[in-house]
Design a protein around this motif. Sequence first.
Motif, mmCIF file in Angstrom:
data_model
loop_
_atom_site.group_PDB
_atom_site.id
_atom_site.type_symbol
_atom_site.label_atom_id
_atom_site.label_comp_id
_atom_site.label_asym_id
_atom_site.label_seq_id
_atom_site.Cartn_x
_atom_site.Cartn_y
_atom_site.Cartn_z
ATOM 1 N N ASP A 58 51.361 36.214 36.413
ATOM 2 C CA ASP A 58 52.673 36.607 36.930
ATOM 3 C C ASP A 58 52.492 36.896 38.420
ATOM 4 N N PRO A 59 53.016 36.027 39.309
ATOM 5 C CA PRO A 59 52.804 36.254 40.749
ATOM 6 C C PRO A 59 53.385 37.567 41.235
ATOM 7 N N GLU A 60 54.410 38.096 40.528
ATOM 8 C CA GLU A 60 54.980 39.378 40.916
ATOM 9 C C GLU A 60 54.088 40.545 40.499
ATOM 10 N N LYS A 61 53.277 40.321 39.463
ATOM 11 C CA LYS A 61 52.409 41.381 38.959
ATOM 12 C C LYS A 61 51.095 40.745 38.508
ATOM 13 N N PRO A 62 50.222 40.388 39.444
ATOM 14 C CA PRO A 62 48.962 39.726 39.074
ATOM 15 C C PRO A 62 48.098 40.647 38.222
ATOM 16 N N PRO A 63 47.225 40.076 37.401
ATOM 17 C CA PRO A 63 46.391 40.895 36.513
ATOM 18 C C PRO A 63 45.450 41.796 37.290
ATOM 19 N N GLN A 64 45.245 42.982 36.769
ATOM 20 C CA GLN A 64 44.344 43.940 37.385
ATOM 21 C C GLN A 64 42.910 43.683 36.913
ATOM 22 N N PHE A 65 41.981 43.713 37.862
ATOM 23 C CA PHE A 65 40.574 43.501 37.505
ATOM 24 C C PHE A 65 39.975 44.855 37.139
ATOM 25 N N SER A 66 40.040 45.184 35.849
ATOM 26 C CA SER A 66 39.617 46.494 35.373
ATOM 27 C C SER A 66 38.108 46.515 35.140
ATOM 28 N N MET A 67 37.571 47.705 34.942
ATOM 29 C CA MET A 67 36.143 47.848 34.669
ATOM 30 C C MET A 67 35.738 47.189 33.344
ATOM 31 N N PRO A 68 36.523 47.328 32.248
ATOM 32 C CA PRO A 68 36.149 46.593 31.026
ATOM 33 C C PRO A 68 36.075 45.086 31.234
ATOM 34 N N LEU A 69 37.011 44.535 32.016
ATOM 35 C CA LEU A 69 36.960 43.103 32.289
ATOM 36 C C LEU A 69 35.741 42.756 33.142
ATOM 37 N N ASN A 70 35.404 43.623 34.087
ATOM 38 C CA ASN A 70 34.210 43.428 34.916
ATOM 39 C C ASN A 70 32.951 43.384 34.046
ATOM 40 N N ILE A 71 32.871 44.296 33.094
ATOM 41 C CA ILE A 71 31.708 44.338 32.196
ATOM 42 C C ILE A 71 31.686 43.114 31.281
ATOM 43 N N LEU A 72 32.862 42.674 30.823
ATOM 44 C CA LEU A 72 32.913 41.459 30.004
ATOM 45 C C LEU A 72 32.382 40.261 30.785
ATOM 46 N N PHE A 73 32.772 40.128 32.037
ATOM 47 C CA PHE A 73 32.277 39.024 32.858
ATOM 48 C C PHE A 73 30.759 39.117 33.031
ATOM 49 N N ALA A 74 30.244 40.335 33.220
ATOM 50 C CA ALA A 74 28.795 40.507 33.372
ATOM 51 C C ALA A 74 28.066 40.135 32.090
ATOM 52 N N PHE A 75 28.616 40.566 30.950
ATOM 53 C CA PHE A 75 28.014 40.229 29.652
ATOM 54 C C PHE A 75 28.026 38.724 29.426
ATOM 55 N N ALA A 76 29.154 38.093 29.727
ATOM 56 C CA ALA A 76 29.263 36.645 29.553
ATOM 57 C C ALA A 76 28.300 35.903 30.476
ATOM 58 N N ALA A 77 28.197 36.366 31.729
ATOM 59 C CA ALA A 77 27.291 35.712 32.674
ATOM 60 C C ALA A 77 25.854 35.833 32.214
ATOM 61 N N GLY A 78 25.460 37.012 31.743
ATOM 62 C CA GLY A 78 24.079 37.231 31.344
ATOM 63 C C GLY A 78 23.655 36.396 30.158
ATOM 64 N N PHE A 79 24.485 36.347 29.132
ATOM 65 C CA PHE A 79 24.061 35.675 27.901
ATOM 66 C C PHE A 79 24.488 34.208 27.840
ATOM 67 N N THR A 80 25.060 33.690 28.925
ATOM 68 C CA THR A 80 25.182 32.235 29.037
ATOM 69 C C THR A 80 24.051 31.670 29.880
ATOM 70 N N VAL A 81 23.736 32.332 31.007
ATOM 71 C CA VAL A 81 22.614 31.843 31.822
ATOM 72 C C VAL A 81 21.290 32.017 31.095
ATOM 73 N N ALA A 82 21.234 32.928 30.116
ATOM 74 C CA ALA A 82 20.004 33.113 29.342
ATOM 75 C C ALA A 82 19.598 31.835 28.603
ATOM 76 N N ASN A 83 20.557 30.949 28.366
ATOM 77 C CA ASN A 83 20.237 29.685 27.684
ATOM 78 C C ASN A 83 19.108 28.929 28.372
ATOM 79 N N LEU A 84 18.994 29.084 29.694
ATOM 80 C CA LEU A 84 18.030 28.305 30.464
ATOM 81 C C LEU A 84 16.608 28.846 30.341
ATOM 82 N N TYR A 85 16.452 30.057 29.796
ATOM 83 C CA TYR A 85 15.156 30.730 29.906
ATOM 84 C C TYR A 85 14.529 31.114 28.568
ATOM 85 N N TYR A 86 15.202 30.845 27.458
ATOM 86 C CA TYR A 86 14.613 31.202 26.167
ATOM 87 C C TYR A 86 13.319 30.447 25.893
ATOM 88 N N THR A 87 13.190 29.233 26.396
ATOM 89 C CA THR A 87 12.025 28.413 26.066
ATOM 90 C C THR A 87 10.774 28.815 26.837
#
Length: 484
Positions: free
Chosen positions: A71-100
């Motif tokens: 909504d351009p009149e009310k853009p989404p707020q970047f909250s701390m839970p969303l920040n942590i979700l992005f960090a969790f997603a980033a960590g356990f997707t890039v981990a795919n490259l290093y399990y081996t």
Amino acid sequence: MTSSEAKSHNAENEKELSDVSGGGTVTPSSLRNNSPPPESQSPPPPPPPQPSRTRKVYNFLTWTPPQCRWDPEKPPQFSMPLNILFAFAAGFTVANLYYTHPILNILAEDFGVDYEHVAQIPTVMQAGYASGLLFLCPLGDLLPRRPFVVGLVGFTATVWLGLCLTNNLEVFTALSFIVAVTTVTPQLMLPLVGDLAPPHRRAAALSIVVSGLQLGILIARVLSGTMANFVTWRAIYWMSFGLQYAIFILLWLFMPDYPSTNTDLNYFKLLWTIVKMMGRHAVLVQACLAAFFTSATFTSFWTTLTFLLAGDPYHYTPLTVGLFGLIGILAMCFGPFYARNVTDRFHPHLSVLVGLFCCLVGVSLGTYIGPFNVSGPVLQAFFGDFGMQTAAIANRASIYAVEPKRRNGVNTAFMVFTFCGQLVGTAAGNHIYASAGWIGSGSTSLGFIGLAILTMVARGPWETRWVGWRGGWSFRKRENVGAV
């Protein structure tokens, strides 16, 4: 009216009705039966065609919960839970490259091949990740990022199932390349954080996601090396399969929508503009060169550390060596606090220099104390990882300001230099360690850090040209001054 007159009146009415109807008796039912037939009705429209299976999947992936819609009149707020979700997603997707990395010998035994055959898997995955950086990440400036990111995560998780099941090394290697190509979602999330986070919190928000990214790299090695001592290696891959589908569901439910920022560009023009950026923005070139040299020291250290700790005078087991990753994790936990209290309050140039000097201290201690005492590698792991993360976050905060509508392209250039530095660090570290030992490879890392510091010292925070310190020596932020 008498009864005789009433009968006469009724008889006249019946006669009139009989004349109209052609002599027959008219009753209410006959009136209904003889009513004119209704006008002919057009046949009902055919039902709409059913969407194809591909369209159903696309509609599912692109469906946005009401609270996540743009909504351009009310853009989404970047909250701390969303920040942590992005960090969790980033960590356990890039981990795919290093399990081996810690379990290559176990993979060789399970697939019944020589070690040399499985040693190519990390290289293949690095090549796939580089391909994704070059050819998928720029699409973040062209496509809406929510369906793009969610679709990539779902695709990666689905293909990952093949890695859990296959018993053929060739198939395993090919699937590893494919999932590495699509495991670039963290590099799509970081520019989105730059778009969503308010300027006064941008560095702190980026720091949390970068911390998750770096933690994923280290945790993958620790988890893989530890679990392989107690269960089969496939348990590690099944765990990753479940985590990736959990990330897919969480992003599908909570990732905010954000419109495309460059609808007027085509794909090939998009790639070419990344090259042109390097000629326009001195701060981008400066950040890319510093990232190249700094990342070379990071991979050189973690590649050669195993050789040092497995030999004289330590003779540590693989499990103990893997636990050294916890030191790096501890260092990275300080990153968000530093970014919030320093990087967000001063010009990012200051934090880059602080991070590089931390790396210099760590490499110096690790290189010249390491052959005699384990405190050297411990201090290098702590200061090196903290310094590299601090410098990388500050550089990102600086370069994301140069072209706000092309942050994915800017991030692509930055990550290509970072990745090339990692490759150089791995190759140089292994080669020099074989000929000159731990001190030789560590001294080379000192040279890399020195070049990174020289790159940052050659150009000041307020300089508008390519070299110099015009504009002053102050690191305090100034209003309405962007990166150049």
